[in-house]
Enzyme design. Structure first.
Site, mmCIF file in Angstrom:
data_model
loop_
_atom_site.group_PDB
_atom_site.id
_atom_site.type_symbol
_atom_site.label_atom_id
_atom_site.label_comp_id
_atom_site.label_asym_id
_atom_site.label_seq_id
_atom_site.Cartn_x
_atom_site.Cartn_y
_atom_site.Cartn_z
ATOM 1 N N ALA A 16 0.832 -1.204 0.000
ATOM 2 C CA ALA A 16 0.000 0.000 0.000
ATOM 3 C C ALA A 16 0.864 1.250 0.000
ATOM 4 O O ALA A 16 0.629 2.202 -0.760
ATOM 5 C CB ALA A 16 -0.923 0.000 1.218
ATOM 6 N N TYR A 60 -10.372 -1.160 11.439
ATOM 7 C CA TYR A 60 -10.858 -1.298 10.074
ATOM 8 C C TYR A 60 -12.359 -1.022 10.011
ATOM 9 O O TYR A 60 -12.862 -0.441 9.040
ATOM 10 C CB TYR A 60 -10.568 -2.697 9.539
ATOM 11 C CG TYR A 60 -9.101 -3.084 9.541
ATOM 12 C CD1 TYR A 60 -8.095 -2.129 9.452
ATOM 13 C CD2 TYR A 60 -8.722 -4.426 9.642
ATOM 14 C CE1 TYR A 60 -6.756 -2.490 9.454
ATOM 15 C CE2 TYR A 60 -7.382 -4.798 9.650
ATOM 16 C CZ TYR A 60 -6.413 -3.829 9.559
ATOM 17 O OH TYR A 60 -5.092 -4.198 9.568
ATOM 18 N N HIS A 81 -8.459 -11.926 3.721
ATOM 19 C CA HIS A 81 -9.126 -11.298 2.574
ATOM 20 C C HIS A 81 -10.635 -11.536 2.582
ATOM 21 O O HIS A 81 -11.420 -10.597 2.412
ATOM 22 C CB HIS A 81 -8.527 -11.811 1.269
ATOM 23 C CG HIS A 81 -7.152 -11.299 1.000
ATOM 24 N ND1 HIS A 81 -6.430 -11.651 -0.123
ATOM 25 C CD2 HIS A 81 -6.346 -10.463 1.698
ATOM 26 C CE1 HIS A 81 -5.252 -11.055 -0.086
ATOM 27 N NE2 HIS A 81 -5.178 -10.340 1.005
ATOM 28 N N LYS A 99 -3.987 -9.677 -4.369
ATOM 29 C CA LYS A 99 -3.965 -11.074 -4.767
ATOM 30 C C LYS A 99 -3.187 -11.896 -3.728
ATOM 31 O O LYS A 99 -2.378 -11.322 -2.989
ATOM 32 C CB LYS A 99 -3.390 -11.236 -6.179
ATOM 33 C CG LYS A 99 -1.979 -10.639 -6.350
ATOM 34 C CD LYS A 99 -0.913 -11.484 -5.732
ATOM 35 C CE LYS A 99 0.253 -10.761 -5.243
ATOM 36 N NZ LYS A 99 1.067 -11.550 -4.289
#
Length: 333
Positions: A16, A60, A81, A99
């Protein structure tokens, strides 16, 4: 000025910091408005200071509750994920997920189903596919210049300290070379050949006691007899290319997955059956192009070129390779 999608970053991972947020800043239709670091507001604040990001959160969930945010990027460990893609979708956020999408085909399908139910855009972040060199490769193949394709070879490798505490080496987090970089080779085989394999075989003699694979090789076989071999490794020099072999020649792409390391320069080397070669150079900013494509899809309510259905197909092949690796046998898909 054109409308920009407002992004939130779920986590402060290196990818990121080093790639995605800078790409959002370069994109013409996106901006970063918030970042979260679970349980560590200081870390989020330090990340935000680097990019002048307005808002920070230490959870989050708090970021997902921010109604200003339209899209989120999820660079969390692989095993998280599915959980956070679903949570984001249920808060109405469009999701770009690092990914591999998840750890299994079933997990991937459940994520995509939730995104479809919530009517949000989902895309797995295989950024390399947005570099224009691959469209040129497909053009050359379709032109018949190298004849009928019979084989594709791909490789992605780099040196990783196996004594480190890197998440790539943690089996519980979805670590291993196959999950981390082999997924690119599998994706490229399907993406460039534009077909799905019917059987796979993968093998590795280099594993940690936890079972994490450090080096893996594999073969995908297609119904028409075409094969795609690949290798991925944490124990070999940096390599990130593929080669497509036909009856009249071959195409080599040496910077297939990380042309950004070369300043965005992609090279395509075409060699005919007499050994004569030419090189074409194609430039592109694959990370920014990925962000612009995803943001455009949100703005126009269009389906991404690489949608959830294709992620499910890729994970089906990846999981088949994992099963083959664990059982030392050919797996029919």
């Amino acid at each position: 000025m054109s409308e920009k999608i407002k992004w939130g970053i779920v986590g402060t991972a290196g990818i990121a910091k080093n790639a995605i947020v800078p790409a959002i800043l370069r994109a013409n239709n996106a901006e970063v408005v918030a970042v979260a670091s679970r349980g560590n507001k200081q870390k989020a604040d330090e990340f935000a200071d680097l990019f002048q990001i307005e808002k920070t959160y230490e959870s989050y969930d708090d970021l997902l509750n921010d109604k200003e945010i339209q899209a989120v990027y999820i660079p969390l460990p692989n095993n998280l994920h599915a959980e956070w893609v679903k949570k984001a979708a249920r808060k109405g956020k469009h999701v770009l997920c690092e990914k591999p999408a998840a750890l299994t085909e079933e997990e991937t399908k459940s994520m995509v189903d939730v995104c479809n139910q919530e009517k949000v855009v989902f895309m797995e972040a295989f950024m390399y596919q947005f570099h224009p060199q691959h469209d040129r490769v497909k053009e050359i193949i379709r032109s018949g210049e190298i004849g009928d394709v019979s084989l594709m070879r791909s490789s992605f490798s780099f040196f990783l300290d196996v004594e480190s505490e890197n998440i790539r080496l943690d089996a519980q987090l979805g670590g291993g070379s196959l999950y981390d970089i082999g997924c690119y080779c599998i994706h490229a085989s399907r993406f460039i050949l534009e077909k799905e394999p019917n059987q796979v075989f993968a093998a590795s003699n280099h594993r940690l006691p936890s079972g994490v694979d450090l080096t893996t090789t594999g073969i995908l076989t297609f119904n028409d007899g075409v094969t795609a071999s690949f290798s991925c490794s944490f124990q070999q020099p940096f390599e990130n290319g593929y080669e497509v072999v036909g009856t009249n020649g071959k195409i080599k792409v040496p910077f297939a997955f990380r042309p950004d390391v070369e300043g965005g320069k992609g090279e395509i080397v075409i060699t005919n059956k007499d050994g004569e070669s030419r090189t074409e150079v194609v430039n592109g900013d694959q990370y920014a192009l990925q962000i612009e494509h995803f943001s455009h899809c949100i703005l126009t309510n269009e389906k991404p070129s690489y949608d959830g259905t294709k992620s499910i197909e890729n994970m089906k092949v990846l999981e088949g390779c994992l099963v083959s690796l664990q059982n030392n046998k050919i797996v029919q898909l």
